[in-house]
Design a protein around this motif. Structure first.
Motif, PDB file in Angstrom:
ATOM      1  N   ALA A  49       0.834  -1.208   0.000  1.00 34.88           N
ATOM      2  CA  ALA A  49       0.000   0.000   0.000  1.00 34.88           C
ATOM      3  C   ALA A  49       0.869   1.260   0.000  1.00 34.88           C
ATOM      4  O   ALA A  49       0.635   2.192  -0.787  1.00 34.88           O
ATOM      5  N   PHE A  50       1.883   1.289   0.859  1.00 35.89           N
ATOM      6  CA  PHE A  50       2.757   2.465   0.886  1.00 35.89           C
ATOM      7  C   PHE A  50       3.572   2.574  -0.400  1.00 35.89           C
ATOM      8  O   PHE A  50       3.829   3.673  -0.890  1.00 35.89           O
ATOM      9  N   GLY A  51       3.977   1.448  -0.961  1.00 34.48           N
ATOM     10  CA  GLY A  51       4.702   1.482  -2.231  1.00 34.48           C
ATOM     11  C   GLY A  51       3.870   2.117  -3.326  1.00 34.48           C
ATOM     12  O   GLY A  51       4.363   2.944  -4.111  1.00 34.48           O
ATOM     13  N   LEU A  52       2.596   1.739  -3.401  1.00 30.63           N
ATOM     14  CA  LEU A  52       1.702   2.328  -4.404  1.00 30.63           C
ATOM     15  C   LEU A  52       1.498   3.818  -4.157  1.00 30.63           C
ATOM     16  O   LEU A  52       1.511   4.623  -5.089  1.00 30.63           O
ATOM     17  N   LEU A  53       1.313   4.195  -2.886  1.00 32.57           N
ATOM     18  CA  LEU A  53       1.124   5.617  -2.586  1.00 32.57           C
ATOM     19  C   LEU A  53       2.373   6.426  -2.898  1.00 32.57           C
ATOM     20  O   LEU A  53       2.291   7.536  -3.412  1.00 32.57           O
ATOM     21  N   LYS A  54       3.548   5.877  -2.572  1.00 36.14           N
ATOM     22  CA  LYS A  54       4.789   6.587  -2.874  1.00 36.14           C
ATOM     23  C   LYS A  54       4.968   6.749  -4.373  1.00 36.14           C
ATOM     24  O   LYS A  54       5.548   7.736  -4.831  1.00 36.14           O
ATOM     25  N   LEU A  60       5.513  11.632  -0.256  1.00 36.01           N
ATOM     26  CA  LEU A  60       5.740  10.484   0.628  1.00 36.01           C
ATOM     27  C   LEU A  60       7.067   9.779   0.349  1.00 36.01           C
ATOM     28  O   LEU A  60       7.411   8.829   1.048  1.00 36.01           O
ATOM     29  N   ARG A  61       7.814  10.239  -0.642  1.00 40.33           N
ATOM     30  CA  ARG A  61       9.051   9.540  -1.020  1.00 40.33           C
ATOM     31  C   ARG A  61      10.275   9.969  -0.234  1.00 40.33           C
ATOM     32  O   ARG A  61      11.317   9.349  -0.340  1.00 40.33           O
ATOM     33  N   VAL A  74      -1.349  14.243   6.031  1.00 38.10           N
ATOM     34  CA  VAL A  74      -0.899  14.144   4.635  1.00 38.10           C
ATOM     35  C   VAL A  74      -1.123  12.730   4.120  1.00 38.10           C
ATOM     36  O   VAL A  74      -1.650  12.526   3.026  1.00 38.10           O
ATOM     37  N   ILE A  75      -0.739  11.733   4.905  1.00 38.88           N
ATOM     38  CA  ILE A  75      -0.927  10.331   4.510  1.00 38.88           C
ATOM     39  C   ILE A  75      -2.411  10.025   4.336  1.00 38.88           C
ATOM     40  O   ILE A  75      -2.812   9.410   3.341  1.00 38.88           O
ATOM     41  N   SER A  76      -3.232  10.487   5.275  1.00 41.73           N
ATOM     42  CA  SER A  76      -4.681  10.262   5.170  1.00 41.73           C
ATOM     43  C   SER A  76      -5.247  10.911   3.918  1.00 41.73           C
ATOM     44  O   SER A  76      -6.071  10.321   3.213  1.00 41.73           O
ATOM     45  N   ALA A  77      -4.806  12.136   3.625  1.00 42.58           N
ATOM     46  CA  ALA A  77      -5.291  12.832   2.424  1.00 42.58           C
ATOM     47  C   ALA A  77      -4.885  12.069   1.166  1.00 42.58           C
ATOM     48  O   ALA A  77      -5.687  11.918   0.232  1.00 42.58           O
ATOM     49  N   CYS A  78      -3.654  11.562   1.138  1.00 34.89           N
ATOM     50  CA  CYS A  78      -3.197  10.787  -0.025  1.00 34.89           C
ATOM     51  C   CYS A  78      -4.056   9.544  -0.215  1.00 34.89           C
ATOM     52  O   CYS A  78      -4.443   9.209  -1.341  1.00 34.89           O
ATOM     53  N   TYR A  79      -4.369   8.848   0.880  1.00 37.19           N
ATOM     54  CA  TYR A  79      -5.232   7.662   0.781  1.00 37.19           C
ATOM     55  C   TYR A  79      -6.626   8.036   0.318  1.00 37.19           C
ATOM     56  O   TYR A  79      -7.221   7.341  -0.519  1.00 37.19           O
ATOM     57  N   LEU A  80      -7.184   9.106   0.864  1.00 35.70           N
ATOM     58  CA  LEU A  80      -8.537   9.517   0.466  1.00 35.70           C
ATOM     59  C   LEU A  80      -8.599   9.858  -1.021  1.00 35.70           C
ATOM     60  O   LEU A  80      -9.522   9.429  -1.730  1.00 35.70           O
ATOM     61  N   ILE A  81      -7.616  10.615  -1.503  1.00 42.49           N
ATOM     62  CA  ILE A  81      -7.614  10.974  -2.919  1.00 42.49           C
ATOM     63  C   ILE A  81      -7.384   9.736  -3.784  1.00 42.49           C
ATOM     64  O   ILE A  81      -8.037   9.559  -4.822  1.00 42.49           O
ATOM     65  N   VAL A 102       7.005   0.228  -8.785  1.00 43.49           N
ATOM     66  CA  VAL A 102       7.012   0.140  -7.328  1.00 43.49           C
ATOM     67  C   VAL A 102       8.184  -0.716  -6.866  1.00 43.49           C
ATOM     68  O   VAL A 102       8.357  -1.834  -7.287  1.00 43.49           O
ATOM     69  N   GLU A 103       9.004  -0.131  -6.052  1.00 50.77           N
ATOM     70  CA  GLU A 103      10.083  -0.870  -5.405  1.00 50.77           C
ATOM     71  C   GLU A 103       9.913  -0.631  -3.923  1.00 50.77           C
ATOM     72  O   GLU A 103       9.732   0.492  -3.480  1.00 50.77           O
ATOM     73  N   TYR A 104       9.991  -1.698  -3.174  1.00 49.78           N
ATOM     74  CA  TYR A 104       9.833  -1.557  -1.734  1.00 49.78           C
ATOM     75  C   TYR A 104      11.122  -1.018  -1.156  1.00 49.78           C
ATOM     76  O   TYR A 104      12.182  -1.583  -1.348  1.00 49.78           O
ATOM     77  N   GLN A 105      11.001   0.096  -0.474  1.00 45.92           N
ATOM     78  CA  GLN A 105      12.162   0.734   0.126  1.00 45.92           C
ATOM     79  C   GLN A 105      12.065   0.568   1.631  1.00 45.92           C
ATOM     80  O   GLN A 105      11.181   1.121   2.265  1.00 45.92           O
ATOM     81  N   TYR A 106      12.987  -0.195   2.164  1.00 46.76           N
ATOM     82  CA  TYR A 106      13.003  -0.425   3.597  1.00 46.76           C
ATOM     83  C   TYR A 106      13.980   0.540   4.239  1.00 46.76           C
ATOM     84  O   TYR A 106      15.073   0.758   3.736  1.00 46.76           O
TER      85      TYR A 106
END
Length: 136
Positions: A49-54, A60-61, A74-81, A102-106
């Motif tokens: 989910a965070f990978g897609l949002l980023k 968020l990056r 900010v995170i909530s607004a990104c999810y809502l949009i 999408v690359e998972y960044q740990y």
């Protein structure tokens, strides 16, 4: 398909073996394995989910200088949009592009300090999850 049985084996015996087979994902044998399995699945969903949002929202990056309260908004607004776009658009043109990029960044975690409070909470949660699993 379940190769390896002799032709004289009873169908019921082969069926039982096929039903019990778990492949690379055997059932957990204790509360710790069950907890780890569920924790791993949840983490995979969250990371995706965070990978897609980023992929969609540049803010968020990188690390944020905002307060935790503002960052949460900010995170909530990104999810809502994001959810609004998916609800209103039949095809989101960014979906296919993001899936490929999408690359998972740990984050590198250098120190993990345990606490008795956290360990106790985790152990109680693991026991509750195991009890629910074995009672169903």
């Amino acid at each position: 398909m379940l190769p390896g049985w002799e032709g004289s084996a009873a169908d019921g015996r082969v069926l039982r073996d096929a039903i019990d087979w778990r492949g690379d994902n055997p059932s957990p044998r204790c509360k710790e394995e069950h907890f780890n399995m569920r924790h791993s699945r949840a983490r995979n969903v969250i990371e995706r989910a965070f990978g897609l949002l980023k992929g969609r929202w540049g803010i968020l990056r990188s690390p944020s200088w905002y307060s935790v309260k503002v960052h949460n908004r900010v995170i909530s607004a990104c999810y809502l949009i994001h959810n609004f776009i998916h609800r209103e658009m039949e095809v989101d043109p960014l979906d296919s592009d993001m899936e490929e990029q999408v690359e998972y960044q740990y984050e590198n975690i250098d120190v993990v300090e345990s606490s008795e409070e956290w360990s106790s909470w985790r152990n109680k949660l693991a026991q509750r999850m195991w009890n629910e699993r074995t009672n169903n």
